[in-house]
Design a protein around this motif. Structure first.
Motif, short mmCIF file in Angstrom:
data_model
loop_
_atom_site.label_atom_id
_atom_site.label_comp_id
_atom_site.label_asym_id
_atom_site.label_seq_id
_atom_site.Cartn_x
_atom_site.Cartn_y
_atom_site.Cartn_z
N VAL B 20 0.83 -1.20 0.00
CA VAL B 20 0.00 0.00 0.00
C VAL B 20 0.87 1.26 0.00
N ASN B 40 -7.32 7.65 -6.76
CA ASN B 40 -8.00 6.78 -5.81
C ASN B 40 -7.15 5.53 -5.55
N GLY B 41 -7.07 5.16 -4.29
CA GLY B 41 -6.33 3.95 -3.94
C GLY B 41 -4.83 4.15 -3.91
N ALA B 42 -4.36 5.40 -3.98
CA ALA B 42 -2.93 5.65 -3.99
C ALA B 42 -2.29 5.38 -2.63
N GLY B 43 -3.11 5.36 -1.58
CA GLY B 43 -2.56 5.10 -0.24
C GLY B 43 -2.56 6.32 0.66
N LYS B 44 -3.32 7.33 0.29
CA LYS B 44 -3.32 8.58 1.06
C LYS B 44 -3.92 8.39 2.45
N THR B 45 -5.10 7.75 2.49
CA THR B 45 -5.74 7.52 3.78
C THR B 45 -4.90 6.56 4.63
N SER B 46 -4.31 5.57 3.97
CA SER B 46 -3.45 4.64 4.71
C SER B 46 -2.27 5.38 5.34
N TYR B 55 -2.55 2.28 11.75
CA TYR B 55 -1.82 1.23 11.01
C TYR B 55 -0.37 1.24 11.46
N GLN B 87 -12.07 10.63 6.31
CA GLN B 87 -12.64 10.73 4.97
C GLN B 87 -14.13 10.44 5.01
N HIS B 213 -8.87 15.84 -3.19
CA HIS B 213 -8.98 15.58 -4.63
C HIS B 213 -9.29 16.85 -5.41
N1 ATP Z 1 -7.06 -2.30 6.32
C1 ATP Z 1 -6.78 -2.61 5.03
N2 ATP Z 1 -6.68 -3.89 4.65
C2 ATP Z 1 -6.40 -4.21 3.38
N3 ATP Z 1 -6.21 -3.32 2.42
C3 ATP Z 1 -6.28 -2.01 2.73
C4 ATP Z 1 -6.57 -1.59 4.06
N4 ATP Z 1 -6.59 -0.23 4.08
C5 ATP Z 1 -6.32 0.17 2.83
N5 ATP Z 1 -6.13 -0.89 2.02
C6 ATP Z 1 -5.82 -0.82 0.60
O1 ATP Z 1 -4.81 0.11 0.43
C7 ATP Z 1 -4.96 0.79 -0.80
C8 ATP Z 1 -4.91 2.28 -0.55
O2 ATP Z 1 -6.07 2.67 0.13
P1 ATP Z 1 -6.28 4.13 0.70
O3 ATP Z 1 -7.61 4.16 1.35
O4 ATP Z 1 -5.12 4.50 1.51
O5 ATP Z 1 -6.31 4.99 -0.65
P2 ATP Z 1 -6.62 6.53 -0.84
O6 ATP Z 1 -5.45 7.10 -1.52
O7 ATP Z 1 -7.02 7.16 0.42
O8 ATP Z 1 -7.84 6.47 -1.85
P3 ATP Z 1 -9.10 7.43 -1.99
O9 ATP Z 1 -8.68 8.61 -2.77
O10 ATP Z 1 -10.10 6.62 -2.72
O11 ATP Z 1 -9.56 7.78 -0.62
C9 ATP Z 1 -6.27 0.33 -1.40
O12 ATP Z 1 -5.95 -0.65 -2.39
C10 ATP Z 1 -6.97 -0.31 -0.25
O13 ATP Z 1 -7.80 -1.35 -0.67
#
Ligand code: ATP
Ligand code: MG
Lengths: 347, 273
Positions: B20, B40-46, B55, B87, B213
């Motif tokens: 991630v 989307n899905g870049a890992g920002k929230t993570s 985490y 979010q 975004h």
């Molecule tokens: N707890 C988790 N378990 C498994 N996969 C996860 C978990 N949390 C996030 N992911 C995966 O990590 C990747 C990044 O997710 P994240 O939510 O960080 O993206 P994002 O950049 O915030 O996207 P968005 O713009 O849609 O909010 C995604 O593929 C998501 O499925």
């Protein structure tokens, strides 16, 4: 009708009783509680004491289940711990209720914290099973730790005193139980005005964001288990002082379910809910008993014939409640009150 | 030059086989607004979850005011002064607006269980001081006096976002992490929120790290922009630098068509002024 309740200072905005009307009603309520035992029949006095004890216990369970969102089927077992401890302290250490009850509460709190440990890992149904298991273990201890619990025969309370006054009548018990019930409810209400009550609700509503906002989950889940069990322990102690005997069958698993039903019917997570629920659950079976007694002259063996019907009716009433008002009696009360405040305007 | 209040060094995070975040390093300058952007899905929230301690990254370190906070539990990090909004709105639905905000101040309050049960002097004074502070500093500032006693569940989306910001402010943060603060808002609500964030930064001197975004808003108010793509940091710098970075343009468009991307970024940036 009451128009608005604007207040100008923060303390008055955060007070429990905010309006003059509320204070007057509270005064009337207290006066009623004070005069009731002198005009009531021995039977209703007996029931009033039972309701008081149930209010304390239900309020305790509400703190854990209603406010903190941790389900428990151990509440009956906790009451048992409190009951046995209080009797043991009274008879073996010569303590009065003023000492034996809080100590019983504290020991029960300690047991509650241990039983609550799984809540750090599991939720919902799994936690229900874990706490039920604890309750089975406690029951096992009540039966088998004979030197202390008297085994299946149980133990009798010989020394039922408070400040040297013998608690040998329901009237005296009433004046012990009712003030304690009021303190118990006020304690819960106060909790909700402070950071601890807020933390409990935060854990219930969204534990993850609660943690990120600075609430230590471990600490508050265990605190809630401890406090809830303290209430249960004190209620159990009062129960023992009231009936003067405790056996393993005094607090079966049914007791835990009885109290869960009480807070659900009354309204979980509200202060009023456990009170209304405790009254409902204690009194409705009695009222049904009286109703069947009315039929006896017509149908001589009605008591025997109708006793299973009574159980079914009681169950149906609970289910009916859940369907009609899922938020419990407290919500019905709130609606009625709002209506009466705005009367004669339509809401 | 401003000091860096938050520093991420080589953060890597994976779930099972899913990578991630890989080797993400950047700094957040004190008193500035830093934006994280990415598809989307870049890992920002993570990344936010890693910073707030929810985490646990497999590798890397996080420094807050020079102190390594990687081993601290989330509540400890909050107490140090890291606050965030979520979010997907994460308000406590069973509480009023006021109580939600007050909860933010949790770790600065001291009332113990016994004092709380009896609401004795100390507990009461603490609550009153808190009420005063929340009212004058936060509720007035965010213009939410009219809803303070309402249940959060009954509020419109835009107001819920504002209450979340209020709750984060009650932590008394030194760094404010905002995960998509204007997502799903209408134009007017967006402008209000942008103004609050700017005021916080300029009047309170608050350091802000936000995921967003809305490129127009990012370009308008951020001092620094960090771009994530598939868990990797692909660019960082001022809004202007990042906008013209070929890597970024490629990430956003997949392939080719650079002029279209330029136009989109440019138009959006201009359009929100
Ligand atoms: N707890 C988790 N378990 C498994 N996969 C996860 C978990 N949390 C996030 N992911 C995966 O990590 C990747 C990044 O997710 P994240 O939510 O960080 O993206 P994002 O950049 O915030 O996207 P968005 O713009 O849609 O909010 C995604 O593929 C998501 O499925
Ligand atoms: Mg996200």
């Amino acid at each position: 009708m009451r128009i608005g309740d604007a207040v100008s200072t923060y303390p008055s905005d955060e007070a429990i009783f905010r309006t003059q009307t509320q204070k007057v009603w509270m005064g009337i309520f207290i006066a009623t509680l004070l005069t009731f035992p002198f005009v009531s029949s021995p039977y209703t006095l007996f029931l009033a004491c039972l309701v008081g004890i149930a209010v304390i216990s239900a309020t305790g369970l509400n703190i854990l289940v209603g406010l903190t969102g941790q389900i428990s089927l151990g509440h009956g077992g906790f009451m048992g711990v409190g009951a046995y401890t209080a009797v043991w302290l009274a008879d073996n250490m010569g303590m009065g209720l003023a000492l034996s009850m809080p100590l019983a509460g504290l020991l029960t709190a300690a047991v509650g914290v241990v039983v609550g440990l799984p809540s750090l890992r599991v939720k919902g149904l799994y936690l229900a099973i874990a706490t039920m298991a604890a309750s089975v273990i406690l029951h096992f201890i009540f039966v088998h730790w004979e030197p202390v619990t008297g085994g299946n025969a149980g133990i009798n309370l010989q020394n039922a005193n408070i400040f040297g006054i013998n608690l040998n009548s329901d009237l005296r018990m009433y004046f012990v139980v009712v003030p304690l019930a009021i303190i118990a409810v006020l304690g819960e209400r106060n909790l909700l005005r402070t950071r601890i009550g807020r933390a409990f609700i935060a854990v219930r509503d969204r534990d993850i964001s609660a943690e990120v906002l600075g609430v230590d989950l471990l600490r508050y889940k265990l605190m809630s288990f401890g406090l809830s069990s303290f209430y249960a322990g004190c209620a159990g102690a009062l129960w023992a002082y009231f009936f003067k005997v405790v056996t393993p069958e005094s607090f079966p698993l049914d007791t835990s379910i009885f109290y869960l039903a009480a807070i659900i019917v009354g309204g979980m997570g509200t202060v009023l809910g456990p009170i209304l629920g405790a009254i409902f659950m204690t009194l409705v079976p009695e009222i049904l008993k009286i109703l069947t007694a009315v039929v006896v002259p017509i149908l001589p063996n009605a008591q025997v014939l109708l006793s299973p019907v009574r159980v079914v009716v009681f169950g149906a009433l609970i289910v009916g409640f859940l369907l009609y008002e899922p938020h419990g009696m407290a919500e019905m009360w709130r609606r009625t009150r709002r209506y009466s405040h705005l009367w004669p305007f339509k809401t | 030059m401003a000091d860096d209040i938050l520093e991420l060094k080589g953060i890597s995070l994976s779930f099972g086989g899913l990578k991630v975040l890989s080797d993400v390093s950047f700094t957040v300058p004190e008193g500035k607004i830093t934006a994280i952007v990415g598809p989307n899905g870049a890992g920002k929230t993570s990344l936010f979850n890693a910073i707030s301690g929810f985490y646990k990254p497999q590798a890397g370190e996080i420094f807050f005011k020079g102190e390594n906070i990687g081993h601290l539990h989330p509540p400890k990090r909050a107490k140090l002064g890291l606050a965030r909004s979520f979010q997907n709105i994460a308000l406590f639905r069973g509480m009023t607006v006021l109580d939600n905000i007050k909860l933010g101040a949790h770790s600065h309050l001291k009332t113990g269980l016994l004092a709380a049960l009896f609401y004795i002097g100390k507990a009461q004074r603490e609550e009153m001081a808190l009420r005063e502070e929340v009212e004058t500093k936060i509720i007035d500032f965010l213009e939410i006096d009219h809803i303070r006693n309402m249940s959060v569940a009954s509020l419109a989306y835009g107001l819920q976002k504002r209450v979340e910001l209020a709750r984060a402010l009650a932590i008394g943060p030194q760094v404010l992490l905002l995960d998509e603060p204007v997502a799903g808002m209408n134009r007017e609500e967006k402008e209000d929120m942008a103004r609050f964030i700017l005021d916080l930064n300029q009047e309170w001197g608050m350091t802000v790290l936000m995921v967003e975004h809305d490129m127009g808003m990012v370009m308008d108010i951020s001092d620094k922009v960090v771009v994530l793509n598939f868990g990797q940091l692909i660019a960082q710098g001022t809004a202007e630098d990042v906008k013209n970075d070929p890597e970024v343009i490629k990430a956003y468009l997949g392939s080719g068509n650079v002029s279209d991307m330029r136009r989109r970024l440019g138009v959006e940036a201009a359009g929100s002024e």
